[in-house]
Design a protein around this motif. Structure first.
Motif, PDB file in Angstrom:
ATOM      1  N   VAL A   1      21.709  11.425   8.948  1.00 19.06           N
ATOM      2  CA  VAL A   1      22.372  10.562   9.938  1.00 19.06           C
ATOM      3  C   VAL A   1      23.869  10.740   9.743  1.00 19.06           C
ATOM      4  O   VAL A   1      24.428  10.291   8.738  1.00 19.06           O
ATOM      5  CB  VAL A   1      21.973   9.083   9.766  1.00 19.06           C
ATOM      6  CG1 VAL A   1      22.724   8.216  10.790  1.00 19.06           C
ATOM      7  CG2 VAL A   1      20.465   8.908   9.928  1.00 19.06           C
ATOM      8  N   VAL A   2      24.499  11.423  10.714  1.00 22.00           N
ATOM      9  CA  VAL A   2      25.939  11.689  10.624  1.00 22.00           C
ATOM     10  C   VAL A   2      26.693  10.576  11.340  1.00 22.00           C
ATOM     11  O   VAL A   2      26.481  10.345  12.524  1.00 22.00           O
ATOM     12  CB  VAL A   2      26.281  13.042  11.264  1.00 22.00           C
ATOM     13  CG1 VAL A   2      27.790  13.293  11.221  1.00 22.00           C
ATOM     14  CG2 VAL A   2      25.523  14.182  10.568  1.00 22.00           C
TER      15      VAL A   2
ATOM     16  N   SER B   1      28.615  14.592   1.930  1.00 24.40           N
ATOM     17  CA  SER B   1      29.496  15.351   2.830  1.00 24.40           C
ATOM     18  C   SER B   1      28.673  16.177   3.806  1.00 24.40           C
ATOM     19  O   SER B   1      27.468  16.414   3.599  1.00 24.40           O
ATOM     20  CB  SER B   1      30.370  16.311   2.009  1.00 24.40           C
ATOM     21  OG  SER B   1      29.524  17.325   1.462  1.00 24.40           O
ATOM     22  N   MET B   2      29.334  16.643   4.866  1.00 23.49           N
ATOM     23  CA  MET B   2      28.695  17.502   5.857  1.00 23.49           C
ATOM     24  C   MET B   2      28.103  18.740   5.172  1.00 23.49           C
ATOM     25  O   MET B   2      26.950  19.101   5.392  1.00 23.49           O
ATOM     26  CB  MET B   2      29.729  17.981   6.883  1.00 23.49           C
ATOM     27  CG  MET B   2      30.234  16.917   7.781  1.00 23.49           C
ATOM     28  SD  MET B   2      29.001  16.480   9.025  1.00 23.49           S
ATOM     29  CE  MET B   2      30.061  15.463  10.056  1.00 23.49           C
ATOM     30  N   GLU B   3      28.921  19.355   4.335  1.00 26.44           N
ATOM     31  CA  GLU B   3      28.499  20.614   3.696  1.00 26.44           C
ATOM     32  C   GLU B   3      27.232  20.395   2.865  1.00 26.44           C
ATOM     33  O   GLU B   3      26.279  21.166   2.943  1.00 26.44           O
ATOM     34  CB  GLU B   3      29.633  21.187   2.829  1.00 26.44           C
ATOM     35  CG  GLU B   3      30.827  21.738   3.623  1.00 26.44           C
ATOM     36  CD  GLU B   3      31.573  20.686   4.429  1.00 26.44           C
ATOM     37  OE1 GLU B   3      32.144  21.036   5.490  1.00 26.44           O
ATOM     38  OE2 GLU B   3      31.566  19.495   4.002  1.00 26.44           O
TER      39      GLU B   3
ATOM     40  N   VAL C   1      25.408  10.736   6.142  1.00 33.70           N
ATOM     41  CA  VAL C   1      26.546  11.656   6.127  1.00 33.70           C
ATOM     42  C   VAL C   1      27.727  10.995   6.816  1.00 33.70           C
ATOM     43  O   VAL C   1      27.554  10.250   7.788  1.00 33.70           O
ATOM     44  CB  VAL C   1      26.205  12.963   6.871  1.00 33.70           C
ATOM     45  CG1 VAL C   1      27.255  14.029   6.621  1.00 33.70           C
ATOM     46  CG2 VAL C   1      24.810  13.471   6.487  1.00 33.70           C
ATOM     47  N   ALA C   2      28.933  11.214   6.275  1.00 34.83           N
ATOM     48  CA  ALA C   2      30.116  10.676   6.945  1.00 34.83           C
ATOM     49  C   ALA C   2      31.313  11.535   6.540  1.00 34.83           C
ATOM     50  O   ALA C   2      31.172  12.519   5.800  1.00 34.83           O
ATOM     51  CB  ALA C   2      30.320   9.211   6.571  1.00 34.83           C
TER      52      ALA C   2
ATOM     53  N   ARG D   1      36.310  10.740   3.575  1.00 31.46           N
ATOM     54  CA  ARG D   1      36.840   9.486   2.988  1.00 31.46           C
ATOM     55  C   ARG D   1      35.716   8.498   2.675  1.00 31.46           C
ATOM     56  O   ARG D   1      35.878   7.558   1.912  1.00 31.46           O
ATOM     57  CB  ARG D   1      37.895   8.850   3.895  1.00 31.46           C
ATOM     58  CG  ARG D   1      37.385   8.276   5.191  1.00 31.46           C
ATOM     59  CD  ARG D   1      38.505   7.481   5.900  1.00 31.46           C
ATOM     60  NE  ARG D   1      37.984   6.839   7.104  1.00 31.46           N
ATOM     61  CZ  ARG D   1      37.858   7.466   8.286  1.00 31.46           C
ATOM     62  NH1 ARG D   1      38.260   8.715   8.420  1.00 31.46           N
ATOM     63  NH2 ARG D   1      37.359   6.847   9.336  1.00 31.46           N
ATOM     64  N   SER D   2      34.544   8.712   3.278  1.00 34.65           N
ATOM     65  CA  SER D   2      33.423   7.783   3.025  1.00 34.65           C
ATOM     66  C   SER D   2      32.429   8.340   2.021  1.00 34.65           C
ATOM     67  O   SER D   2      31.514   7.639   1.592  1.00 34.65           O
ATOM     68  CB  SER D   2      32.681   7.492   4.336  1.00 34.65           C
ATOM     69  OG  SER D   2      33.563   6.910   5.254  1.00 34.65           O
ATOM     70  N   VAL D   3      32.597   9.610   1.631  1.00 33.24           N
ATOM     71  CA  VAL D   3      31.645  10.215   0.673  1.00 33.24           C
ATOM     72  C   VAL D   3      31.644   9.399  -0.622  1.00 33.24           C
ATOM     73  O   VAL D   3      32.682   8.995  -1.130  1.00 33.24           O
ATOM     74  CB  VAL D   3      32.029  11.681   0.386  1.00 33.24           C
ATOM     75  CG1 VAL D   3      31.219  12.225  -0.786  1.00 33.24           C
ATOM     76  CG2 VAL D   3      31.781  12.548   1.624  1.00 33.24           C
ATOM     77  N   GLY D   4      30.417   9.095  -1.064  1.00 34.94           N
ATOM     78  CA  GLY D   4      30.302   8.338  -2.315  1.00 34.94           C
ATOM     79  C   GLY D   4      30.043   6.857  -2.077  1.00 34.94           C
ATOM     80  O   GLY D   4      29.449   6.167  -2.904  1.00 34.94           O
TER      81      GLY D   4
END
Ligand code: 2RA
Length: 330
Positions: free
Chosen positions: A5-6, A54-56, A33-34, A37-40
Motif C-alpha cells: 500500500v503506497v 521505502s519504494m525500493e 510504503v511511503a 521521510r515516513s520510512v520507519g
C-alpha cells in the motif's frame, strides 16, 4: 497475497487498510510504503504494527498487488517499476486515468473489460465513480445524451491539509491554509486547478472519465464542482437527458435492482440521501428522482456517496477483488 500500500499513512491509504480488514482481503504479507521521510514510522493493521518501508524495498519484495494513493507524480514514476516487478498496480491518482493503454475501472460498470495483461489499472475520480454507478443502468435502458452535474464535495476529498484547515478555522488553531479562502460556512467553486477553458481539472475529470468508463464518447457532460465543509461524502445534483423516453416507475425499478445502488426517495417522509447518512457506507445513494418538466426525456437525480470509500478505497479494493475472483493476478 503479498500486498503493498503506497501512501499507507494518508487519508485514502488508511481507508484502504480499514476496508481490506473489513472485507477480509486475503493478505498474507502487508508492505506499507511511503516517502523517505515516513520510512520507519509504523502503521497498524488488524491490531498489528507494521514499519513503513521505502519504494525500493517494496519493489524488491515483488508484491502481488500494489495499491497506490500517493499522488500523480509518484504514480507515474513508480507504478511501472512495481508492474515490472510482477505486481498488479491499482492507482488512485489521475496519472494513468486517461492513458489510452490503461483501464479506468468501476467494477459494477465496466469490470468486464479487465484482462490478465492489465498491470496498471486506474481508479477513477471519486465524483465520477458515484455518478457512473447511478447512471450506467439508466444509460443501458434509455441511452444518455447529455449530463449536467453540480457537485457538493466534502472537504475530505482535498486530503488531510484541508480537513486540518477547516478544523483550524473552527477552533482558532493556527493551521497552514491549503485553500485560498475560508472553507467553513462557505462554498468554493474551485476543486483542483483552473484550465484554459474556464473549467477546473475536477470538472474536466467528470467530463472525460465518464465517457471512458461508460465506453461511449457520445455522452456529453458539463460539470460544476464545489467544495463544501461537510464530512461523510460527496453529493451531486444530476440532470440527465436521454435519447429515449422513460417512465419514473421504470427508473425506480431499474435503480432498485442496480448493483451498488441504494434508493432513498420518499420526500413525504423527508427521506433522501445525505452525506451524514452515507458516511462509512459503500453504496451510492440515489433520491429526489423526478422528471425535468422543462424538457422531454430528461430526469433529475440527487446522488450521494462516501468519497473516501466507494469514491476511492472501496472501489480500489473491489477492483483487486475482481482481478482475484477472475484469476487475473498471476
Ligand atoms: C476531491 N475528487 O474531492 C477530488 C480528489 N479526491 O478533491
Amino acid at each position: 497475497m503479498k500486498v503493498a500500500v503506497v501512501g499507507a499513512s494518508g487519508l485514502v491509504g488508511q481507508k484502504m487498510l480499514q476496508i481490506m480488514s473489513e472485507r477480509n482481503f486475503p493478505i498474507e504479507e502487508l508492505l506499507p510504503v511511503a516517502s523517505e521521510r515516513s520510512v520507519g514510522k509504523t502503521i497498524s493493521y488488524n491490531g498489528k504494527d507494521y514499519s513503513i518501508i521505502s519504494m525500493e524495498d517494496a519493489i524488491s519484495a515483488k508484491p502481488d498487488i500494489t495499491l497506490f494513493s500517493a499522488g500523480g507524480s509518484v504514480a507515474l514514476e513508480y507504478a511501472p517499476k512495481f508492474a515490472e516487478a510482477g505486481s498488479v498496480v491499482i492507482d488512485n491518482s489521475s496519472a494513468w486515468r486517461m492513458d489510452a493503454g490503461k483501464k479506468l475501472i468501476v467494477p459494477e460498470v465496466n469490470g468486464h473489460v479487465l484482462r490478465i495483461d492489465d498491470r496498471i489499472i486506474a481508479n477513477p475520480n471519486c465524483s465520477t465513480i458515484q455518478m457512473v454507478v447511478a447512471l450506467k443502468p439508466l444509460h443501458d435502458a434509455f441511452k444518455i445524451k447529455r449530463i449536467v452535474v453540480s457537485t457538493y464535495q466534502s472537504v475530505t476529498g482535498s486530503g488531510k491539509g484541508a480537513v486540518d484547515q477547516l478544523e483550524g478555522e473552527r477552533t482558532g488553531k493556527d493551521i497552514k491554509k491549503v485553500y485560498p479562502h475560508k472553507i467553513d460556512m462557505n462554498a468554493l467553486p474551485h476543486i483542483d486547478v483552473f484550465q484554459e477553458n474556464g473549467y477546473t481539472k475536477e470538472e474536466m475529470k467528470m467530463v472525460n472519465e465518464t465517457m471512458k468508463i461508460m465506453g461511449d464518447d457520445s455522452i456529453k457532460v458539463t460539470a460544476t464542482c464545489v467544495r463544501i465543509p461537510t464530512v461523510g461524502g460527496h453529493s451531486e445534483a444530476i440532470n440527465v437527458e436521454f435519447e429515449n423516453e422513460y417512465t419514473l416507475e421504470q427508473v425506480h425499478s431499474i435503480l432498485e435492482k442496480a448493483p451498488g445502488v441504494t434508493v432513498v426517495d420518499d420526500p413525504s417522509e423527508n427521506m433522501y440521501p445525505m452525506p451524514l447518512s452515507a458516511h462509512d457506507k459503500d453504496d451510492v445513494f440515489v433520491g429526489r428522482i423526478r422528471r425535468d418538466e422543462t424538457q422531454p426525456k430528461t430526469l433529475n437525480l440527487w446522488v450521494v456517496s462516501d468519497n473516501l470509500r466507494k469514491g476511492a478505497a472501496t472501489n480500489t479494493i473491489q477492483i483487486a477483488e475482481y482481478m482475484l475472483q477472475h484469476s487475473l493476478v498471476y
